[in-house]
Enzyme design. Structure first.
Site, PDB file in Angstrom:
ATOM      1  N   HIS A 127       0.871  -1.182   0.000  1.00  0.00           N
ATOM      2  CA  HIS A 127       0.000   0.000   0.000  1.00  0.00           C
ATOM      3  C   HIS A 127       0.911   1.236   0.000  1.00  0.00           C
ATOM      4  CE1 HIS A 127      -2.709   2.991   1.869  1.00  0.00           C
ATOM      5  NE2 HIS A 127      -3.719   2.214   1.518  1.00  0.00           N
ATOM      6  N   ASP A 206       3.445  -4.472   8.196  1.00  0.00           N
ATOM      7  CA  ASP A 206       2.222  -3.682   8.081  1.00  0.00           C
ATOM      8  C   ASP A 206       1.049  -4.661   8.146  1.00  0.00           C
ATOM      9  OD1 ASP A 206      -0.054  -2.424   7.199  1.00  0.00           O
ATOM     10  OD2 ASP A 206       0.826  -1.602   5.360  1.00  0.00           O
ATOM     11  N   GLN A 209      -4.197  -4.990   7.187  1.00  0.00           N
ATOM     12  CA  GLN A 209      -5.199  -5.922   6.656  1.00  0.00           C
ATOM     13  C   GLN A 209      -5.073  -7.300   7.302  1.00  0.00           C
ATOM     14  OE1 GLN A 209      -7.585  -4.930   4.813  1.00  0.00           O
ATOM     15  NE2 GLN A 209      -6.842  -3.103   3.785  1.00  0.00           N
ATOM     16  N   LYS A 232     -10.122  -0.536  10.868  1.00  0.00           N
ATOM     17  CA  LYS A 232     -10.327  -1.745  10.053  1.00  0.00           C
ATOM     18  C   LYS A 232     -10.638  -2.956  10.922  1.00  0.00           C
ATOM     19  CE  LYS A 232      -7.006  -0.268   6.492  1.00  0.00           C
ATOM     20  NZ  LYS A 232      -7.802   0.223   5.380  1.00  0.00           N
ATOM     21  N   CYS A 371      -4.870   2.402  -3.544  1.00  0.00           N
ATOM     22  CA  CYS A 371      -3.589   2.914  -3.012  1.00  0.00           C
ATOM     23  C   CYS A 371      -2.458   1.919  -3.220  1.00  0.00           C
ATOM     24  CB  CYS A 371      -3.709   3.296  -1.537  1.00  0.00           C
ATOM     25  SG  CYS A 371      -4.852   4.625  -1.240  1.00  0.00           S
TER      26      CYS A 371
END
Ligand code: 7TS
Length: 413
Positions: A127, A206, A209, A232, A371
Site C-alpha cells: 500500500h 504492516d 489488513q 479496520k 492505493c
C-alpha cells in the site's frame, strides 16, 4: 443461499445496526471492510459512555475524573498489547492510523539509522502508506530501495528476497496481508530469512489488513515493528498502533514534539519522556483508544480464529462462484492463502462501472487502484473492483455480489 459457516454472522449482525439498511431500495451488502470495517454497538456505546461519564484529558489531572480517564486509556493500551502478544503495554504506541505509525518509524528510527548506501527492502505489493515514507527516507539519506517481487500467482518471491538480503540492508518491510491480492504473506518465514541472511536488519510488518482477521503474535514472529489501524478492526477512526521492540523504541528520538512527551523543557532545548509517552505528543485520541480497547474485547469474544475461518470459507465460496462467471478475472492466490478479500476485473466492464452497478444492487464495493499503483502496474491493470468480507458478511451477500456482476456483464454485452 444463506448456508451456515463456522461463525453465526446472522446473529452477530444484531450488533451492527448500520448493516440493516436499504440502499437504492435493496438491502445493503457492505463488502468494503478492507477500506474500513463497521463497528459494533458495543464499541459505539463504550465511547458514548466514556464521553458522557468518564471523559477528561489524561496524564495531567490530579482529580478523580482525569485519573479514571487515564486508567481507561492505559487499560486500552494493555488490551491491545495482549491482543498482539506484545511483551509489555509500554511497547504499544497509539498513533492516528497505520500511515502515521509507519511514518513515525521512517522519521524517528529511519533518520537515525539509515544512511547513504544502505538498503531498504519493501515489496511490490505494498500500500502507498508502506512505500512513500521509505521513498522520502531514501531520498533524504541517499539510501537505496529494493523490492521483493511478486510471482504470477500473487505470492512474494522469497528466493528473490534471499538475493536482496546483503549486509547493507537496514530494514525489511512488508504487508502481512495484501489489500489488493488478499495474499496472506508467510511472516515468520520472511523474518527467519532476514534473521539468517541479514541479521543487522530490522523488520516492520504492516498488518493493517491482517490483525483484524487473523491471529497476530509479535513475540512468536520476532518482528521489530508492527503497524495497524483501529478502523479496520471494528474500532473507531483516528486511532492506530505502532508496536516496537522495547529497546528500539527506547533508543528512538521523538517524531512529533510538544506537550505530553517531554521531561524537562528549557527555552532552547528539552529532554524526552519515557516510551510510550515520548511518541504521543499533544492530547491523544483518548476516546478512540478506549473504543479500540472495546473493539479488541469484541474480537476476543467472537474469537479471531473463528473470524479467520469464516473469511476463508467466504473467500473460497466467492472464488468458486466468481471464477465460474465467463469474463471474470480474479487477481491473487487461491483461498487457502488469502483473507476474505477478492479483487477482480471483468471483460468489457470498467471496474468503476462495475462498482456503480453493484451499488444500484445495494452491494458496496471499492474500485480503483486501492492505493497500490505499482502493484496494479505490475499486474498490467489500472484498476480493479474489490469485495472484502468480515465477521458480519453472509454467504448470501456473496451470492448478491455474483448476481450483480452477472447483471453488469449483461448490461455491457
Ligand atoms: N497498509 C495497508 C496494507 C492498507 O490496506 C492500508 C489501508 C494502509 C496501510 C493505510 O491505513 P490507514 O488506516 O493509515 O489509511 N487500506 C485501504 C484500502 O485498501 N482501502 O482503503 C484503505
Amino acid at each position: 443461499m444463506s448456508g451456515t459457516t463456522v461463525l453465526d454472522s446472522l446473529s452477530l449482525r444484531a450488533d451492527f445496526p448500520i448493516l440493516a439498511q436499504e440502499m437504492h431500495g435493496k438491502p445493503l451488502a457492505y463488502l468494503d471492510s478492507a477500506a474500513s470495517s463497521q463497528r459494533p454497538r458495543q464499541v459505539v456505546e463504550a465511547m458514548d459512555q466514556f464521553y458522557q461519564a468518564r471523559y477528561a484529558n489524561i496524564h495531567r489531572g490530579v482529580y478523580v475524573l482525569s485519573e479514571e480517564a487515564t486508567a481507561a486509556y492505559e487499560q486500552a493500551r494493555s488490551k491491545v498489547a495482549a491482543f498482539i502478544n506484545a511483551p509489555s503495554p509500554r511497547s504499544v504506541i497509539f498513533t492516528r492510523n497505520t500511515t502515521e505509525a509507519i511514518n513515525l518509524v521512517a522519521y524517528s528510527w529511519g533518520r537515525d539509522n539509515i544512511g547513504a548506501g544502505d538498503r531498504i527492502i519493501a515489496t511490490e505489493m505494498e500500500h502507498h502508506s508502506n512505500l512513500v515514507p521509505w521513498q522520502m527516507l531514501a531520498q533524504a539519506t541517499g539510501a537505496e530501495l529494493a523490492f521483493i517481487p511478486i510471482t504470477d500467482e500473487g505470492y512474494l518471491d522469497l528466493d528473490a528476497l534471499d538475493g536482496l538480503l546483503q549486509e547493507n540492508v537496514k530494514l525489511v518491510t512488508f504487508a502481512h496481508v495484501s489489500n489488493v491480492l488478499g495474499t496472506v504473506n508467510p511472516v515468520e518465514e520472511v523474518i527467519a530469512r532476514v534473521r539468517k541472511l541479514a541479521p543487522q536488519a530490522k523488520v516492520l510488518v504492516d498488518t493493517a489488513q491482517g490483525v483484524p482477521h487473523l491471529p497476530v503474535d509479535v513475540t512468536a514472529w520476532d518482528c521489530d515493528f508492527l503497524a495497524f489501524s483501529g478502523h479496520k478492526m471494528c474500532g473507531p477512526t483516528g486511532v492506530g498502533v505502532l508496536y516496537g521492540r522495547q529497546e528500539l523504541l527506547d533508543s528512538m528520538p521523538p517524531f512529533l514534539t510538544g506537550g505530553g512527551m517531554i521531561r524537562r523543557v528549557e527555552l532552547t532545548h528539552s529532554t524526552w519522556d519515557e516510551v510510550p509517552a515520548r511518541f504521543e505528543a499533544g492530547t491523544p485520541a483518548i476516546v478512540e483508544a478506549v473504543g479500540l480497547g472495546a473493539a479488541v474485547d469484541y474480537l476476543n469474544a467472537v474469537g479471531i480464529e473463528a473470524i479467520a475461518a469464516h473469511e476463508r470459507e467466504l473467500a473460497a465460496y466467492a472464488l468458486e462462484r466468481m471464477s465460474a462467471v465467463p469474463g471474470v478475472h480474479i487477481v491473487g492466490p487461491p483461498a487457502e492463502h488469502r483473507c476474505g478479500l477478492v479483487s477482480f476485473t471483468v471483460d468489457r466492464v470498467h471496474p468503476h462501472d462495475m462498482a456503480q452497478i453493484l451499488d444500484w444492487e445495494g452491494v458496496a464495493v471499492r474500485a480503483g487502484h486501492h492505493c497500490a499503483q505499482p502493484l496494479h502496474r505490475k499486474l498490467g491493470l489500472t484498476a480493479t473492483t474489490r469485495a472484502s468480507f468480515y465477521l458480519y458478511t453472509l454467504k448470501e451477500e456473496v451470492d448478491r455480489l455474483v448476481a450483480g456482476i452477472e447483471k453488469a456483464i449483461r448490461q455491457f454485452s
